[in-house]
Write a protein that holds these residues in place. Structure first.
Motif, short mmCIF file in Angstrom:
data_model
loop_
_atom_site.label_atom_id
_atom_site.label_comp_id
_atom_site.label_asym_id
_atom_site.label_seq_id
_atom_site.Cartn_x
_atom_site.Cartn_y
_atom_site.Cartn_z
N GLY A 23 -56.95 45.53 -31.27
CA GLY A 23 -57.11 46.33 -32.49
C GLY A 23 -57.06 45.53 -33.77
O GLY A 23 -57.57 45.98 -34.80
N VAL A 24 -56.44 44.34 -33.72
CA VAL A 24 -56.37 43.49 -34.92
C VAL A 24 -57.69 42.71 -35.01
O VAL A 24 -58.12 42.12 -34.02
CB VAL A 24 -55.15 42.54 -34.87
CG1 VAL A 24 -55.23 41.48 -35.95
CG2 VAL A 24 -53.86 43.34 -35.01
N PRO A 25 -58.36 42.71 -36.19
CA PRO A 25 -59.65 42.03 -36.29
C PRO A 25 -59.54 40.54 -36.03
O PRO A 25 -58.53 39.91 -36.36
CB PRO A 25 -60.11 42.32 -37.74
CG PRO A 25 -58.90 42.80 -38.46
CD PRO A 25 -57.97 43.39 -37.44
N VAL A 26 -60.58 39.97 -35.44
CA VAL A 26 -60.55 38.57 -35.01
C VAL A 26 -60.41 37.62 -36.21
O VAL A 26 -59.91 36.51 -36.09
CB VAL A 26 -61.79 38.26 -34.14
CG1 VAL A 26 -63.06 38.25 -34.99
CG2 VAL A 26 -61.64 36.95 -33.38
N GLY A 27 -60.80 38.10 -37.41
CA GLY A 27 -60.65 37.28 -38.61
C GLY A 27 -59.30 37.44 -39.29
O GLY A 27 -59.11 36.99 -40.43
N ALA A 28 -58.33 38.03 -38.59
CA ALA A 28 -57.02 38.35 -39.18
C ALA A 28 -56.37 37.13 -39.84
O ALA A 28 -55.90 37.19 -40.98
CB ALA A 28 -56.10 38.91 -38.10
N TYR A 29 -56.35 36.00 -39.11
CA TYR A 29 -55.62 34.85 -39.63
C TYR A 29 -56.30 34.26 -40.86
O TYR A 29 -55.63 33.68 -41.73
CB TYR A 29 -55.42 33.79 -38.54
CG TYR A 29 -54.31 34.15 -37.58
CD1 TYR A 29 -53.07 34.56 -38.04
CD2 TYR A 29 -54.50 34.06 -36.20
CE1 TYR A 29 -52.05 34.89 -37.16
CE2 TYR A 29 -53.49 34.38 -35.31
CZ TYR A 29 -52.26 34.80 -35.80
OH TYR A 29 -51.25 35.12 -34.93
N ALA A 30 -57.64 34.40 -40.95
CA ALA A 30 -58.33 33.92 -42.15
C ALA A 30 -57.82 34.70 -43.37
O ALA A 30 -57.52 34.12 -44.42
CB ALA A 30 -59.84 34.08 -41.97
N LEU A 31 -57.68 36.02 -43.22
CA LEU A 31 -57.15 36.84 -44.32
C LEU A 31 -55.73 36.41 -44.69
O LEU A 31 -55.40 36.29 -45.87
CB LEU A 31 -57.08 38.32 -43.89
CG LEU A 31 -58.36 39.13 -43.80
CD1 LEU A 31 -58.04 40.55 -43.32
CD2 LEU A 31 -59.03 39.18 -45.18
N LEU A 32 -54.90 36.18 -43.67
CA LEU A 32 -53.49 35.86 -43.93
C LEU A 32 -53.35 34.47 -44.55
O LEU A 32 -52.47 34.23 -45.38
CB LEU A 32 -52.67 35.97 -42.63
CG LEU A 32 -52.70 37.34 -41.94
CD1 LEU A 32 -51.73 37.35 -40.74
CD2 LEU A 32 -52.35 38.47 -42.89
N VAL A 33 -54.21 33.52 -44.13
CA VAL A 33 -54.21 32.18 -44.73
C VAL A 33 -54.58 32.29 -46.22
O VAL A 33 -53.89 31.75 -47.09
CB VAL A 33 -55.21 31.24 -44.00
CG1 VAL A 33 -55.45 29.97 -44.82
CG2 VAL A 33 -54.70 30.89 -42.60
N ARG A 34 -55.63 33.06 -46.52
CA ARG A 34 -56.09 33.18 -47.92
C ARG A 34 -55.03 33.84 -48.79
O ARG A 34 -54.80 33.42 -49.92
CB ARG A 34 -57.39 33.98 -47.98
CG ARG A 34 -58.60 33.16 -47.57
CD ARG A 34 -59.92 33.84 -47.91
NE ARG A 34 -60.92 33.34 -46.98
CZ ARG A 34 -61.36 34.00 -45.92
NH1 ARG A 34 -60.92 35.23 -45.67
NH2 ARG A 34 -62.24 33.45 -45.11
N ALA A 35 -54.37 34.86 -48.26
CA ALA A 35 -53.34 35.56 -49.05
C ALA A 35 -52.17 34.62 -49.36
O ALA A 35 -51.63 34.62 -50.47
CB ALA A 35 -52.83 36.79 -48.29
N ALA A 36 -51.80 33.77 -48.40
CA ALA A 36 -50.70 32.82 -48.63
C ALA A 36 -51.12 31.79 -49.68
O ALA A 36 -50.35 31.47 -50.59
CB ALA A 36 -50.32 32.13 -47.32
N ARG A 37 -52.35 31.29 -49.53
CA ARG A 37 -52.83 30.29 -50.48
C ARG A 37 -52.94 30.88 -51.90
O ARG A 37 -52.57 30.22 -52.88
CB ARG A 37 -54.18 29.71 -50.01
CG ARG A 37 -54.00 28.76 -48.82
CD ARG A 37 -55.32 28.35 -48.19
NE ARG A 37 -56.26 27.85 -49.18
CZ ARG A 37 -56.26 26.62 -49.71
NH1 ARG A 37 -55.33 25.76 -49.33
NH2 ARG A 37 -57.16 26.28 -50.59
N ALA A 38 -53.37 32.15 -51.97
CA ALA A 38 -53.46 32.81 -53.29
C ALA A 38 -52.08 32.94 -53.92
O ALA A 38 -51.94 32.90 -55.15
CB ALA A 38 -54.11 34.18 -53.13
#
Lengths: 307, 307
Positions: A145-160
């Motif tokens: 159920g979690v989208p395969v691009g999940a970690y890309a989102l979480l990496v970007r949010a941390a970097r932001a």
């Protein structure tokens, strides 16, 4: 404070049986139960090293309740898991007491709904933007159920949010996460080969770095770590072969890298710590724990070679 | 109302894996969870037959909580389990999807303290002396800490309250329980041989009756039941071989015997019901459930032979 993310947290069970025989009935002689999932394991080691850690990800059902009860009894660890309707998965290691071999059975985990995922993203964003966050580790597989691009989102949010971020996963979630430019990725040899198509570690590690990660630390089992970083390239090798159970050795390496980053250690010192913690985890009696004496003993003996 | 006693209740898990290989890592493709332990299984079948059932025994820990949540959702079943500090055991059936074979892993169960055992005896005594109790079934193994003569005490307390009592256990607890003169014991061929030393069923069944049971009903797998009772001796045989999973077939037979006793059926009618329920349990898709259509279909076809 360090945040570890475990989207597919687990209740880890270990059964000891006299001898595992398919199609037979076995009396389990020993049952051990502990909180699991890679980010939870990393958190436990970080806490043992004296760091305050906040654990997030998902938990649900009776198994999730038991997991949270265990976390509440772990000093230094704060539970910020998000509730889901599905039940947290169990993982079962069946240890054959005669041979010492382990047979692993892993439940798939709860299906996370779009609303649950959206609520997690909001909670994660608030966490990484909070005061005193020194680093984030994103660890392990994705539940259904979690989208395969999940970690890309979480990496970007941390970097932001200006927070250093380490990624430890595999397959397509790793491929997409690397492209979002995390500070560190820590693949093992198999994950690295799958990501890059290259089987020679130094070539594959450089290739992985070109895909976006600022530093790549490849864990090569008994051969230690190979790190390609902005400061240089090193091999870090433990003193001699360590006998024991490799479960959790990679998670201990992540805790070593992350604690070293937060403490401002140089790359060689971070790598030495990661290798020594890994070796001390293989040597420990309990799977996934590290032996503090073996850690102290191994740390000065790790060989660092620029390459 | 019928009481079933399950001193070592369980949370039954079933994992389906594509193929079970020792020392490998397996992704579990299907997870099923349900309340278990012989007396709990008997209660579920009795409730499905329309009888009000009260379940007692022990439950504790998070697994015990999950077990009780499941019971609360089972119509016709009242939960009168006694709390213990230890955690209710799990039993795990690993089904190999390729071959259909099952590998069973059973946790030992919580250690019951002397105080917990004493509290249970009081609660049990109050239950069997309560209004409208039609019968008691004492089922399954003893958890650590419960004295080996437990079932003898429970048989005597039921008899003192004037309540018919059926015993379904094995080994030394069976040997001691039989001596306390229960109304019915239901050993399988192996338990009967262990009790009496005789491997020929009709001889062993008569021998078991001489040891104290008023009636002995031996379950002989595909060959049905052999009953030695005060009213006569019968063989009850199902129509043809039933293919499927024998898990719970013995518990369904107990439910058949007990419901027949409570409804005032003759011994031949009780035995026919027990055999038909057993066969309908083997035939059911879900392990331990019975298929109502197969039950209705089989019941008139059971062969009863006086012997």
């Amino acid at each position: 404070m360090i945040i570890t993310v475990t989207l597919n947290a687990a209740l880890d069970l270990t059964y000891t049986v006299p001898s595992l025989t398919p199609h037979a009935t076995h009396r389990v002689t020993e049952v051990a139960e502990r909180p699991g999932g890679k980010g939870v394991n990393v958190a436990r080691v970080l806490a043992a090293l004296g760091h305050a850690v906040t654990v997030t990800g998902f938990a649900g059902g009776a198994t999730g309740g038991t997991l949270r009860d265990h976390l509440a009894r772990t000093p230094g660890v704060t539970d910020a898991l998000c509730a889901v309707a599905g039940a947290t998965r169990r993982t079962l290691a069946v240890v054959d007491a005669r041979t010492g071999d382990t047979t692993q059975l892993n439940e798939p985990g709860p299906t996370v709904t779009p609303d649950e995922w959206a609520a997690f993203l909001d909670a994660y964003d608030a966490l990484v933007r909070g005061a005193g966050v020194a680093a984030v580790a994103l660890c392990g597989s994705l539940p259904p159920g979690v989208p395969v691009g999940a970690y890309a989102l979480l990496v970007r949010a941390a970097r932001a949010a200006g927070v250093p971020v380490l990624l430890d996963t595999s397959g397509e979630p790793l491929r997409r996460g690397v492209a979002a430019r995390p500070d560190v990725v820590k693949p093992n040899a198999e994950e690295l080969a799958e990501l890059t198509g290259a089987h020679e570690p130094s070539r594959a590690t450089r290739d992985a770095r070109r895909r976006g990660a600022h530093a790549v630390v490849a864990s090569l089992g008994a051969e230690g770590l190979l790190a390609v970083t902005p400061e240089g390239t090193w091999r870090a090798v433990p003193p001699g072969v360590v006998r024991g159970n490799p479960t959790g050795a990679g998670d201990s390496a992540v805790a070593g890298l992350l604690s070293g980053l937060v403490e401002g250690l140089s790359w060689p010192d971070r790598l030495a710590r990661a290798v020594a913690l890994s070796a001390a985890t293989v040597a420990a009696r309990t799977a996934g724990e590290y032996d503090p004496r073996a850690y102290a003993d191994t740390l000065p003996k790790v060989t660092l070679t620029p390459s």
